[in-house]
Write a protein that holds these residues in place. Structure first.
Motif, PDB file in Angstrom:
ATOM      1  N   UNK A  25      21.754  73.818  52.502  1.00  0.00           N
ATOM      2  CA  UNK A  25      22.256  72.456  52.281  1.00  0.00           C
ATOM      3  C   UNK A  25      23.755  72.348  52.494  1.00  0.00           C
ATOM      4  N   UNK A  26      24.485  73.473  52.482  1.00  0.00           N
ATOM      5  CA  UNK A  26      25.930  73.397  52.652  1.00  0.00           C
ATOM      6  C   UNK A  26      26.565  74.767  52.706  1.00  0.00           C
ATOM      7  N   UNK A  27      27.851  74.785  53.070  1.00  0.00           N
ATOM      8  CA  UNK A  27      28.591  76.030  53.254  1.00  0.00           C
ATOM      9  C   UNK A  27      30.017  75.839  52.760  1.00  0.00           C
ATOM     10  N   UNK A  28      30.510  76.815  51.981  1.00  0.00           N
ATOM     11  CA  UNK A  28      31.894  76.785  51.494  1.00  0.00           C
ATOM     12  C   UNK A  28      32.477  78.181  51.663  1.00  0.00           C
ATOM     13  N   UNK A  29      33.669  78.275  52.292  1.00  0.00           N
ATOM     14  CA  UNK A  29      34.293  79.583  52.502  1.00  0.00           C
ATOM     15  C   UNK A  29      35.794  79.506  52.270  1.00  0.00           C
ATOM     16  N   UNK A  30      36.353  80.578  51.727  1.00  0.00           N
ATOM     17  CA  UNK A  30      37.792  80.630  51.473  1.00  0.00           C
ATOM     18  C   UNK A  30      38.575  80.817  52.762  1.00  0.00           C
ATOM     19  N   UNK A  31      37.943  81.461  53.757  1.00  0.00           N
ATOM     20  CA  UNK A  31      38.605  81.694  55.036  1.00  0.00           C
ATOM     21  C   UNK A  31      37.824  80.998  56.147  1.00  0.00           C
ATOM     22  N   UNK A  46      24.660  70.858  58.900  1.00  0.00           N
ATOM     23  CA  UNK A  46      24.957  71.236  57.512  1.00  0.00           C
ATOM     24  C   UNK A  46      26.443  71.022  57.233  1.00  0.00           C
ATOM     25  N   UNK A  47      26.799  70.314  56.155  1.00  0.00           N
ATOM     26  CA  UNK A  47      28.213  70.125  55.819  1.00  0.00           C
ATOM     27  C   UNK A  47      28.876  71.449  55.441  1.00  0.00           C
ATOM     28  N   UNK A  48      30.103  71.634  55.928  1.00  0.00           N
ATOM     29  CA  UNK A  48      30.832  72.875  55.651  1.00  0.00           C
ATOM     30  C   UNK A  48      32.273  72.563  55.291  1.00  0.00           C
ATOM     31  N   UNK A  49      32.803  73.299  54.324  1.00  0.00           N
ATOM     32  CA  UNK A  49      34.215  73.210  53.965  1.00  0.00           C
ATOM     33  C   UNK A  49      34.794  74.617  54.074  1.00  0.00           C
ATOM     34  N   UNK A  50      35.768  74.784  54.971  1.00  0.00           N
ATOM     35  CA  UNK A  50      36.329  76.108  55.254  1.00  0.00           C
ATOM     36  C   UNK A  50      37.794  76.168  54.830  1.00  0.00           C
ATOM     37  N   UNK A  51      38.262  77.383  54.560  1.00  0.00           N
ATOM     38  CA  UNK A  51      39.683  77.585  54.292  1.00  0.00           C
ATOM     39  C   UNK A  51      40.157  77.047  52.959  1.00  0.00           C
ATOM     40  N   UNK A  52      39.345  77.192  51.900  1.00  0.00           N
ATOM     41  CA  UNK A  52      39.746  76.716  50.574  1.00  0.00           C
ATOM     42  C   UNK A  52      40.566  77.800  49.872  1.00  0.00           C
ATOM     43  N   UNK A  53      41.827  77.496  49.587  1.00  0.00           N
ATOM     44  CA  UNK A  53      42.681  78.459  48.888  1.00  0.00           C
ATOM     45  C   UNK A  53      42.231  78.598  47.438  1.00  0.00           C
ATOM     46  N   UNK A  69      35.001  70.079  47.543  1.00  0.00           N
ATOM     47  CA  UNK A  69      33.852  70.662  46.857  1.00  0.00           C
ATOM     48  C   UNK A  69      33.934  70.258  45.389  1.00  0.00           C
ATOM     49  N   UNK A  70      32.885  69.613  44.880  1.00  0.00           N
ATOM     50  CA  UNK A  70      32.839  69.163  43.487  1.00  0.00           C
ATOM     51  C   UNK A  70      31.937  70.098  42.690  1.00  0.00           C
ATOM     52  N   UNK A  71      32.507  70.793  41.702  1.00  0.00           N
ATOM     53  CA  UNK A  71      31.750  71.716  40.857  1.00  0.00           C
ATOM     54  C   UNK A  71      31.126  70.965  39.690  1.00  0.00           C
ATOM     55  N   UNK A  97      25.785  78.064  50.441  1.00  0.00           N
ATOM     56  CA  UNK A  97      26.357  79.400  50.606  1.00  0.00           C
ATOM     57  C   UNK A  97      27.856  79.353  50.322  1.00  0.00           C
ATOM     58  N   UNK A  98      28.322  80.247  49.470  1.00  0.00           N
ATOM     59  CA  UNK A  98      29.739  80.299  49.102  1.00  0.00           C
ATOM     60  C   UNK A  98      30.225  81.736  49.211  1.00  0.00           C
ATOM     61  N   UNK A  99      31.426  81.922  49.766  1.00  0.00           N
ATOM     62  CA  UNK A  99      31.978  83.278  49.840  1.00  0.00           C
ATOM     63  C   UNK A  99      33.419  83.258  50.293  1.00  0.00           C
ATOM     64  N   UNK A 100      34.106  84.377  50.068  1.00  0.00           N
ATOM     65  CA  UNK A 100      35.470  84.513  50.583  1.00  0.00           C
ATOM     66  C   UNK A 100      35.442  84.398  52.112  1.00  0.00           C
ATOM     67  N   UNK A 101      34.470  85.066  52.710  1.00  0.00           N
ATOM     68  CA  UNK A 101      34.273  85.014  54.162  1.00  0.00           C
ATOM     69  C   UNK A 101      32.776  84.997  54.415  1.00  0.00           C
ATOM     70  N   UNK A 102      32.276  83.920  55.003  1.00  0.00           N
ATOM     71  CA  UNK A 102      30.847  83.784  55.274  1.00  0.00           C
ATOM     72  C   UNK A 102      30.641  83.929  56.780  1.00  0.00           C
ATOM     73  N   UNK A 103      29.681  84.772  57.171  1.00  0.00           N
ATOM     74  CA  UNK A 103      29.449  85.013  58.594  1.00  0.00           C
ATOM     75  C   UNK A 103      28.288  84.170  59.112  1.00  0.00           C
TER      76      UNK A 103
END
Length: 234
Positions: free
Chosen positions: A162-168, A184-191, A212-214, A143-149
């Motif tokens: 499998x994972x979570x990525x959020x800008x905030x 689940x691995x998560x990376x938060x606050x990616x500018x 996060x590797x694209x 799941x990827x988003x500017x803000x994920x709830x």
């Protein structure tokens, strides 16, 4: 896993003030929308019964309490009775609540502002009689988003997240707490997260390093597969 980009269900900031023609009808529509969102939360909590312990699922009880609190409901009804339609009254109340949380020094309480915004958007979606978007979740969904709830996280079918990525967001956000409970691995606050261009991409989420590797190379995939298997064995 494969990226699924999520976004807010409705834009509260775009809702204008508008005179209410029938105050009783506006109030009733608002109360029905709140009840529908509460039912959605209860359904999601029940879905997670097998994959989350009771203390983690209590997050949904907390969200339900926030949704049905006197300050949120009575605050919105007060604005309706002052002459604003339900949509605008809801926006006013959510803005007031968000401003209070944003002003708090404690990071955990500041993170509650995002929960309030998400609840407000979901009530607005019901008020607009919008069709709830059904996404297609691949076998290994990132799941990827500017803000994920937390609610969006819970909507992914069991065993597919499998994972979570959020800008905030931060480690104290409800979605991060829920991700930890699910393992689940998560990376938060990616500018400068290019979320809009990531849908469908294969990515690797490294929750240890916050990376996060694209479109990873075969060598990188192999290395992270080894790390994942070692983690699973541990």
């Amino acid at each position: 896993g494969q990226v699924v980009v999520v976004y807010p269900p409705a834009d509260l900031d775009a809702v204008p003030d508008r005179p209410a023609k029938d105050l009783a009808a506006e109030e009733l529509a608002f109360r029905i929308a709140v009840d529908q969102v509460a039912d959605d939360l209860a359904h999601l909590s029940a879905q997670l019964e097998q994959s989350l312990p009771p203390e983690e699922r209590a997050l949904f009880d907390a969200l339900c309490l926030m949704l049905q609190s006197d300050t949120l409901i009575e605050g919105t009804i007060k604005h309706i009775r002052a002459g604003n339609w339900a949509h605008g009254a809801l926006r006013q109340t959510i803005d007031e609540h968000v401003a209070i949380f944003d002003a708090m020094e404690d990071e955990y309480f500041r993170e509650r502002a995002s929960d309030i915004r998400d609840l407000g958007r979901r009530v607005l979606t019901r008020l607009q009689n919008s069709q709830v978007l059904i996404l297609d979740y691949p076998e290994r969904t990132i799941l990827v988003g500017e803000e994920v709830s937390a609610i969006q996280l819970a909507e992914v079918p069991a065993g597919r997240l499998a994972g979570l990525v959020a800008a905030t967001g931060a480690g104290s956000s409800h979605v991060a707490i829920l991700a930890r409970g699910m393992g689940v691995p998560a990376v938060m606050g990616i500018a400068d997260l290019p979320a809009g261009q990531m849908h469908g991409l294969e990515v690797i989420v490294d929750g240890y390093r916050g990376r996060v590797h694209l479109a990873p190379s075969a060598a990188l995939r192999e290395e992270y597969q080894r790390v994942a298997e070692a983690d699973q064995a541990l």
